[in-house]
Design an enzyme around this catalytic site. Structure first.
Site, PDB file in Angstrom:
ATOM      1  N   LYS A 110     -20.896-113.068  22.214  1.00 19.21           N
ATOM      2  CA  LYS A 110     -19.489-113.374  21.962  1.00 19.21           C
ATOM      3  C   LYS A 110     -18.892-112.474  20.874  1.00 19.21           C
ATOM      4  O   LYS A 110     -17.701-112.186  20.892  1.00 19.21           O
ATOM      5  CB  LYS A 110     -19.321-114.829  21.521  1.00 19.21           C
TER       6      LYS A 110
HETATM    7  C1  LIG Z   1     -21.485-117.981  26.105  1.00 19.52           C
HETATM    8  C2  LIG Z   1     -22.900-117.740  26.438  1.00 19.52           C
HETATM    9  C3  LIG Z   1     -23.335-117.621  27.759  1.00 19.52           C
HETATM   10  C4  LIG Z   1     -22.399-117.836  28.930  1.00 19.52           C
HETATM   11  O1  LIG Z   1     -21.431-116.830  29.033  1.00 19.52           O
HETATM   12  P1  LIG Z   1     -20.099-117.068  29.895  1.00 19.52           P
HETATM   13  O2  LIG Z   1     -19.231-115.906  29.616  1.00 19.52           O
HETATM   14  O3  LIG Z   1     -19.527-118.356  29.412  1.00 19.52           O
HETATM   15  O4  LIG Z   1     -20.538-117.149  31.320  1.00 19.52           O
HETATM   16  C5  LIG Z   1     -24.664-117.308  27.986  1.00 19.52           C
HETATM   17  N1  LIG Z   1     -25.523-117.145  26.954  1.00 19.52           N
HETATM   18  C6  LIG Z   1     -25.143-117.272  25.678  1.00 19.52           C
HETATM   19  C7  LIG Z   1     -26.143-117.102  24.603  1.00 19.52           C
HETATM   20  C8  LIG Z   1     -23.817-117.564  25.369  1.00 19.52           C
HETATM   21  O5  LIG Z   1     -23.443-117.682  24.093  1.00 19.52           O
END
Ligand SMILES: *Cc1c(COP(=O)(O)O)cnc(C)c1O
Length: 461
Positions: A110
């Site tokens: 993120k």
């Molecule tokens: C947010 C997240 C996901 C999922 O990603 P999306 O974009 O919501 O599909 C998978 N793994 C981790 C560690 C995350 O923080």
């Protein structure tokens, strides 16, 4: 350079420019913004991540941000990453690579988008002489990444809702220990989908939305998807596969990450296919298998960032599968909301499976992968990444080159890693005292009015 404008996936809001999608989040008709046109990737292969990022994203922002302002923001965002490649690629086994997306400040992918989005907010709010209140829902990782991206920024207040008791302790502490006057963590008595519904309801409350200057940075924000396009191109470039198709395997929750891959594909990146990797909350893999979306209750797993049944970004893909027909997309979504199920037509399902495969792993299978990867390579991987690895191995053809996205650092989910390997991964230096810091958190019920009152009460200015 071609310029891009943005339209709602529900077709009932006016088209707007980049900075309006940045600050607005959801469209007024409840839809998600998508570019009206897909710019083509250029052939150029800049040698640094930041230069590639500027080149890939420039057409999306060109209508409203000067390239001379944009390039330094991108440089600055990625200089904070703890690896010179920003998103490095490592070979796990022959033909199977991991793209490590966890070198940002909060240890999950993120950060790649949000470090840039925080800077874009700052720049645009300054230019407009405005303030905003960001409200977001998190199943774990978005919250801390968003808070970290905007903390201490004068023009932004941020309130993050998370499902009480359903995040890992590291995830919670990353949100509750940020000592900044504009940052507020709220534990909701409910699931992630409840939190997401509260956020959607606040956006739908026009009076409230205007009164507090509501804005979003969760994965419905187009700017986040945009920033995630870059590392698909980067991975292909590092593998020298800018003109040979690659398969990407993506541990998926809200569908934002894998949708960014789809956009890279639309922009001309050669992609063989995407593998959508799920935990037991597998509505997406069931959709791929059957053409039908059927909601089930959310189950808590070892991979909490994927404990989602209603993937908000899926609406963007549905809009694409419905040939850009906004009203039809709105109808499909509202049918799904009302009845907990919705079906694609045969041709829509065909188009879906031409690009996406999917499979799911149970917690037991996830632990097995973590343990096996450690035994074989000495590498520690956390549960979301392990689900990606397991899914890629299961689905992959022998001749297929797969890049699996490693979405978090193992230290973010130490309990699962320790359970599988007997080794507790240590936090990196900048977070070493996380467990000694004081926590600041507000417990609220799953009640729209209570949450709205809280947001109103903490916002400054
Ligand atoms: C947010 C997240 C996901 C999922 O990603 P999306 O974009 O919501 O599909 C998978 N793994 C981790 C560690 C995350 O923080």
């Amino acid at each position: 350079m071609s310029m891009v404008t943005y339209a709602s996936s529900r077709g009932r809001s006016p088209e707007i420019g980049f900075t309006d999608t940045l600050l607005g989040g959801l469209a007024p008709d409840g839809g998600l913004y998508l570019p009206t046109d897909w710019p083509r990737l250029t052939e150029s292969a800049p040698s640094t991540y930041a230069d590639l990022a500027t080149a890939v994203m420039a057409p999306f922002v060109a209508d409203s941000i000067d390239l001379d302002d944009f390039a330094p923001m991108v440089d600055d965002a990625y200089s904070a990453f703890a690896h010179p490649d920003v998103c490095p690629l490592v070979e796990l086994e022959p033909g199977h690579h991991l793209l490590e997306l966890f070198y940002g400040p909060t240890l999950a992918f993120k950060d790649v988008a949000l470090q840039l989005v925080g800077r874009l907010f700052d720049h645009e709010l300054e230019r407009r002489d405005q303030r905003v209140t960001i409200v977001g829902a998190t199943s774990g990782d978005t919250g801390s990444a968003a808070m970290e991206a905007v903390r201490n920024r004068e023009r932004v207040d941020i309130v993050i809702l998370f499902p009480k008791g359903r995040t890992s302790e590291v995830q919670r502490r990353q949100m509750t220990t940020l000592d900044a006057p504009n940052v507020h963590a709220v534990a909701i008595d409910g699931t992630f989908d409840d939190c997401q519904d509260l956020v959607k309801a606040m956006f739908a409350d026009e009076a409230f939305r205007t009164r507090v200057g509501l804005s979003a940075v969760n994965s419905i924000n187009w700017a986040r998807v945009m920033a995630q396009i870059v590392y698909y191109v980067w991975a292909a470039q590092l593998l020298d596969r800018r003109s040979t198709p690659t398969t990407f395997c993506v541990p998926t929750g809200n569908f934002g990450n894998v949708f960014a891959g789809h956009v890279a594909h639309r922009m001309g990146l050669p992609v063989d296919r995407f593998i959508v990797a799920s935990n037991t909350n597998d509505i997406l893999t069931r959709l791929i298998a059957s053409g039908e979306m059927v909601a089930e209750d959310v189950v808590a797993t070892l991979s909490p960032s994927m404990d989602i049944q209603i993937s908000s970004n899926l609406e963007r893909l549905l809009f694409e599968l419905l040939d850009g027909n906004g009203p039809a997309t709105a109808e499909l979504i509202s049918g799904f909301r009302a009845h907990g199920r919705a079906a694609l037509s045969a041709s829509q399902h065909e188009a879906l499976i031409a690009e996406f495969a999917g499979t799911r792993l149970t917690d037991a299978e996830t632990l097995e992968i973590i343990s096996e990867v450690h035994e074989r390579s000495g590498m520690l991987v956390e549960p979301h990444t392990a689900i990606g690895i397991g899914a890629a191995r299961r689905v992959r053809r022998p001749d297929e080159t797969v890049v699996t996205l490693a979405t978090a650092h193992p230290a973010k989910f130490p309990d699962a890693v320790e359970q599988a390997t007997g080794i507790r991964p240590g936090l990196p230096a900048h977070l070493h005292d996380l467990f000694d810091r004081a926590e600041r958190v507000h417990d609220l019920p799953n009640d729209l009015h209570v949450v709205e009152d809280f947001v109103q009460s903490v916002r400054r200015g």
